[in-house]
Design an enzyme around this catalytic site. Structure first.
Site, PDB file in Angstrom:
ATOM      1  N   LYS A  56      30.501  47.424  47.950  1.00 49.79           N
ATOM      2  CA  LYS A  56      31.655  47.143  47.068  1.00 49.79           C
ATOM      3  C   LYS A  56      31.151  46.501  45.781  1.00 49.79           C
ATOM      4  CE  LYS A  56      34.132  43.230  47.730  1.00 49.79           C
ATOM      5  NZ  LYS A  56      34.256  42.339  46.569  1.00 49.79           N
ATOM      6  N   ASN A  57      30.302  45.475  45.906  1.00 54.10           N
ATOM      7  CA  ASN A  57      29.916  44.700  44.728  1.00 54.10           C
ATOM      8  C   ASN A  57      28.915  45.420  43.840  1.00 54.10           C
ATOM      9  OD1 ASN A  57      31.713  42.821  45.539  1.00 54.10           O
ATOM     10  ND2 ASN A  57      30.202  41.377  46.333  1.00 54.10           N
ATOM     11  N   CYS A  87      40.604  32.173  41.843  1.00 54.78           N
ATOM     12  CA  CYS A  87      41.029  32.850  43.075  1.00 54.78           C
ATOM     13  C   CYS A  87      40.924  31.804  44.186  1.00 54.78           C
ATOM     14  CB  CYS A  87      40.136  34.061  43.358  1.00 54.78           C
ATOM     15  SG  CYS A  87      38.540  33.609  43.996  1.00 54.78           S
ATOM     16  N   ARG A  96      36.238  30.002  39.319  1.00 55.58           N
ATOM     17  CA  ARG A  96      35.591  31.244  38.898  1.00 55.58           C
ATOM     18  C   ARG A  96      35.606  31.428  37.368  1.00 55.58           C
ATOM     19  NH1 ARG A  96      35.692  34.708  43.411  1.00 55.58           N
ATOM     20  NH2 ARG A  96      34.077  35.906  42.393  1.00 55.58           N
ATOM     21  N   PRO A  97      35.122  30.462  36.604  1.00 49.55           N
ATOM     22  CA  PRO A  97      35.104  30.628  35.138  1.00 49.55           C
ATOM     23  C   PRO A  97      34.185  31.782  34.726  1.00 49.55           C
ATOM     24  CG  PRO A  97      33.876  28.690  35.793  1.00 49.55           C
ATOM     25  CD  PRO A  97      34.513  29.207  37.029  1.00 49.55           C
ATOM     26  N   ASP A 106      32.471  31.525  31.633  1.00 48.78           N
ATOM     27  CA  ASP A 106      31.797  31.007  30.428  1.00 48.78           C
ATOM     28  C   ASP A 106      30.388  31.572  30.251  1.00 48.78           C
ATOM     29  OD1 ASP A 106      31.532  29.512  32.836  1.00 48.78           O
ATOM     30  OD2 ASP A 106      30.434  27.985  31.754  1.00 48.78           O
ATOM     31  N   LEU A 107      29.689  31.833  31.349  1.00 46.94           N
ATOM     32  CA  LEU A 107      28.334  32.379  31.230  1.00 46.94           C
ATOM     33  C   LEU A 107      28.353  33.821  30.708  1.00 46.94           C
ATOM     34  CD1 LEU A 107      27.720  29.871  32.920  1.00 46.94           C
ATOM     35  CD2 LEU A 107      26.002  31.165  34.120  1.00 46.94           C
ATOM     36  N   ASP A 139      28.490  35.190  50.748  1.00 48.84           N
ATOM     37  CA  ASP A 139      29.483  36.135  51.282  1.00 48.84           C
ATOM     38  C   ASP A 139      29.335  36.352  52.779  1.00 48.84           C
ATOM     39  OD1 ASP A 139      29.572  38.352  48.365  1.00 48.84           O
ATOM     40  OD2 ASP A 139      30.352  36.340  48.741  1.00 48.84           O
ATOM     41  N   ARG A 148      40.299  44.922  51.006  1.00 44.47           N
ATOM     42  CA  ARG A 148      39.618  44.926  49.708  1.00 44.47           C
ATOM     43  C   ARG A 148      38.134  45.238  49.884  1.00 44.47           C
ATOM     44  NH1 ARG A 148      40.758  39.970  45.837  1.00 44.47           N
ATOM     45  NH2 ARG A 148      39.226  41.227  44.765  1.00 44.47           N
TER      46      ARG A 148
HETATM   47  C1  EPZ Z   1      29.816  38.018  42.716  1.00 43.23           C
HETATM   48  O1  EPZ Z   1      30.850  37.227  42.153  1.00 43.23           O
HETATM   49  C2  EPZ Z   1      30.444  38.726  43.901  1.00 43.23           C
HETATM   50  N1  EPZ Z   1      31.536  39.575  43.446  1.00 43.23           N
HETATM   51  C3  EPZ Z   1      30.960  37.693  44.900  1.00 43.23           C
HETATM   52  O2  EPZ Z   1      31.458  38.408  46.033  1.00 43.23           O
HETATM   53  C4  EPZ Z   1      29.797  36.811  45.346  1.00 43.23           C
HETATM   54  O3  EPZ Z   1      30.284  35.822  46.219  1.00 43.23           O
HETATM   55  C5  EPZ Z   1      29.153  36.160  44.118  1.00 43.23           C
HETATM   56  O4  EPZ Z   1      28.737  37.189  43.178  1.00 43.23           O
HETATM   57  C6  EPZ Z   1      27.936  35.329  44.481  1.00 43.23           C
HETATM   58  O5  EPZ Z   1      26.990  36.134  45.121  1.00 43.23           O
HETATM   59  C7  EPZ Z   1      31.253  40.765  42.881  1.00 43.23           C
HETATM   60  O6  EPZ Z   1      30.106  41.149  42.735  1.00 43.23           O
HETATM   61  C8  EPZ Z   1      32.416  41.605  42.455  1.00 43.23           C
HETATM   62  P1  EPZ Z   1      28.761  34.406  40.266  1.00 43.23           P
HETATM   63  P2  EPZ Z   1      30.626  36.510  40.707  1.00 43.23           P
HETATM   64  O7  EPZ Z   1      29.034  34.666  38.830  1.00 43.23           O
HETATM   65  O8  EPZ Z   1      29.804  37.387  39.855  1.00 43.23           O
HETATM   66  C9  EPZ Z   1      30.127  30.111  38.807  1.00 43.23           C
HETATM   67  C10 EPZ Z   1      32.975  39.002  47.685  1.00 43.23           C
HETATM   68  O9  EPZ Z   1      33.383  38.381  48.680  1.00 43.23           O
HETATM   69  N2  EPZ Z   1      30.245  30.757  37.496  1.00 43.23           N
HETATM   70  O10 EPZ Z   1      27.394  34.666  40.805  1.00 43.23           O
HETATM   71  O11 EPZ Z   1      31.950  36.083  40.216  1.00 43.23           O
HETATM   72  C11 EPZ Z   1      31.112  30.674  39.832  1.00 43.23           C
HETATM   73  O12 EPZ Z   1      32.355  30.000  39.743  1.00 43.23           O
HETATM   74  C12 EPZ Z   1      32.852  38.293  46.354  1.00 43.23           C
HETATM   75  O13 EPZ Z   1      32.626  40.211  47.679  1.00 43.23           O
HETATM   76  C13 EPZ Z   1      30.515  29.971  36.380  1.00 43.23           C
HETATM   77  O14 EPZ Z   1      30.679  28.748  36.476  1.00 43.23           O
HETATM   78  O15 EPZ Z   1      29.789  35.235  41.159  1.00 43.23           O
HETATM   79  C14 EPZ Z   1      30.402  30.408  41.129  1.00 43.23           C
HETATM   80  O16 EPZ Z   1      30.636  29.069  41.523  1.00 43.23           O
HETATM   81  C15 EPZ Z   1      33.352  36.874  46.420  1.00 43.23           C
HETATM   82  N3  EPZ Z   1      30.617  30.561  35.160  1.00 43.23           N
HETATM   83  C16 EPZ Z   1      28.925  30.584  40.771  1.00 43.23           C
HETATM   84  O17 EPZ Z   1      28.839  30.440  39.350  1.00 43.23           O
HETATM   85  C17 EPZ Z   1      30.440  31.918  34.998  1.00 43.23           C
HETATM   86  O18 EPZ Z   1      30.531  32.422  33.856  1.00 43.23           O
HETATM   87  C18 EPZ Z   1      28.349  31.948  41.130  1.00 43.23           C
HETATM   88  O19 EPZ Z   1      29.235  32.917  40.609  1.00 43.23           O
HETATM   89  C19 EPZ Z   1      30.172  32.699  36.144  1.00 43.23           C
HETATM   90  C20 EPZ Z   1      30.068  32.095  37.377  1.00 43.23           C
END
Ligand code: EPZ
Length: 423
Positions: free
Chosen positions: A22-23, A118, A123-124, A126-127, A309, A401
């Site tokens: 999915k991801n 969510c 889930r910001p 900003d990065l 996950d 989902r």
């Molecule tokens: C991806 O989410 C996956 N989703 C998530 O899977 C997975 O849990 C996550 O990566 C971590 O492996 C998809 O690929 C569609 P991150 P993503 O950016 O990209 C913080 C599932 O169950 N953060 O690596 O959103 C964030 O809040 C889902 O399939 C910022 O602060 O995850 C989190 O605490 C759930 N600012 C951490 O970083 C940003 O700009 C890691 O998030 C981006 C992220």
């Protein structure tokens, strides 16, 4: 809303085919926005999130055809006529933000609704935004949307130094950089297999990328990208989830298409808990060595560490393990919502901040429980496989989902599981 009814029915035996990730698919699909040539994705999973991304891309004017019962997606953004990703769609799925980088890189402007939080956290993004600004993008946040504009000559290569690992931000930056003028370096980039899969697909489209899978990725921008046909990588989270089924219920299950390198840290933890994972010609065969697994500690980390996950699913196993297990969730701030539901089934779990301490019990008891997010929902089903009596998991739209045909896949291995239509 449907519910899933599970009844503890003894050991599971058989084989479970693992679908495409999915991801990975959710970042491969927006890659079509980078080129006006057709992109074909094979081994695509049949999930509601994929249908949501399809609807989003179609709302932008891209063509997305779902072929062969959803296992092949034929995409083309030749006639893109709208550069605004509406809140109505984006709010349903956070991965929608992944259209921002590609749209900006190819069309020079984009308006994407901020995804909002969510259940598992704020889930910001900003990065994502900082990375695009490092490539010259001008971003204006107003009325809940990111209004993005590229410089007149298009995005420029830049150095993006992520303060911490972000999968989505790495994907957005990687896609944008393929068409940016000059060289882009992504430092502290995510190393997930889904990133590697995206880079391989972009390379097939003509992108010049080096270093994917390491924490430093270098991209030489090109003037344009072509089309490609690309197989979606196996879903390591679905794989890990089904590896836990025989670990929890007993028996032996072969996960077809599973590859050890996708789940090495997870398989290591299972081995320490007394569950053997064997590579076969067709995938991974899993069986526990004794009647009861041993408690092990878990800390979630970016790949190649233990995946966040799979934390909820591992907690379900630890609920009936011998001893005490400490699970530390270090990626998301609120990812223990499955704990109160498992406690309803007789589990002994103490949650303090980002740490959950589980004291294993001999056997859980079936109960009506509620899914709160995608991975929590499947952890409740896993717990129900070995519980005494009946477990009814409500709100399984969360489940649909990310998991296709759970009741068929587990039912084929002897589980007593069925989907019941409720109001
Ligand atoms: C991806 O989410 C996956 N989703 C998530 O899977 C997975 O849990 C996550 O990566 C971590 O492996 C998809 O690929 C569609 P991150 P993503 O950016 O990209 C913080 C599932 O169950 N953060 O690596 O959103 C964030 O809040 C889902 O399939 C910022 O602060 O995850 C989190 O605490 C759930 N600012 C951490 O970083 C940003 O700009 C890691 O998030 C981006 C992220």
């Amino acid at each position: 809303m449907d519910s899933i009814l599970v009844r503890g029915n003894g050991p599971l035996n058989g084989e479970i085919p693992i679908a495409g990730a999915k991801n990975a698919c959710l970042t491969l699909m927006p890659a079509t926005l980078l080129s006006d040539a057709p992109l074909t994705l094979t081994n695509a999973p049949r999930l509601s999130d994929i249908r949501t991304m399809t609807a989003l891309l179609q709302s932008l004017g891209a063509e997305v055809a779902s072929l062969q019962d959803g296992q092949v997606l034929a995409l083309s953004s030749h006639d893109l006529n709208n550069h605004r990703a509406d809140y109505e769609i984006v709010r349903k799925m956070r991965a929608s933000i992944l259209v921002l980088g590609p749209m900006l890189a190819r069309h020079g402007h984009a308006e994407v609704s901020l995804p909002g939080g969510c259940a598992i956290g704020a889930r910001p993004v900003d990065l994502h935004l900082k990375a695009l600004e490092a490539m010259g993008a001008e971003l204006d946040l107003r009325d809940g949307y990111v209004h993005a504009k590229a410089p007149l000559g298009g995005l420029k290569g830049g150095i993006v130094d992520f303060p911490f690992v972000s999968v989505g931000a790495t994907e957005n930056a990687l896609m944008a950089a393929t068409l940016a003028k000059g060289t882009t370096v992504l430092k502290n980039a995510a190393r997930e297999p889904e990133i590697v899969d995206l880079a391989q697909c972009l390379r097939r489209m003509g992108a010049q990328i080096e270093g994917e899978g390491t924490s430093e990725i270098t991209i030489q921008g090109v003037d344009s990208l072509g089309g490609a046909t690309h197989p979606v990588v196996t879903d390591r989270i679905e794989l890990g989830t089904y590896m836990l089924a025989p670990a929890i219920a007993g028996g032996e299950v072969e996960c077809l298409g599973g590859r050890m390198e996708l789940v090495a840290a997870f398989a290591e933890k299972l081995d320490a808990a007394g569950v053997s994972v064997t590579e076969t010609a067709r995938g991974l065969k899993v069986a526990r060595r004794n009647g009861r697994v041993d408690a092990v500690d878990v800390v979630t980390e970016p790949f190649p560490g233990f995946p966040t996950d799979l934390q909820a699913q591992m907690m379900a196993l630890m609920c009936t393990a011998a001893g005490k297990s400490v699970l530390e969730e270090k990626i998301f701030e609120n990812r223990f919502m499955h704990a109160p539901e498992l406690i309803r089934m007789g589990a002994q779990i103490d949650v303090h901040g980002g740490t959950a301490t589980v004291t294993g019990v001999e056997r859980l008891k079936g109960a009506p429980v509620m899914a709160t997010d995608l991975r929590a929902s499947v952890s409740l089903i896993l717990a129900g496989l070995a519980a005494e009596g009946e477990t009814i998991v409500s709100r399984v739209y969360h489940l649909d989902r990310g998991y296709e045909r759970v009741e068929e896949k587990l039912g084929a291995c002897g589980a007593h599981i069925e989907r019941v239509k409720t109001e």
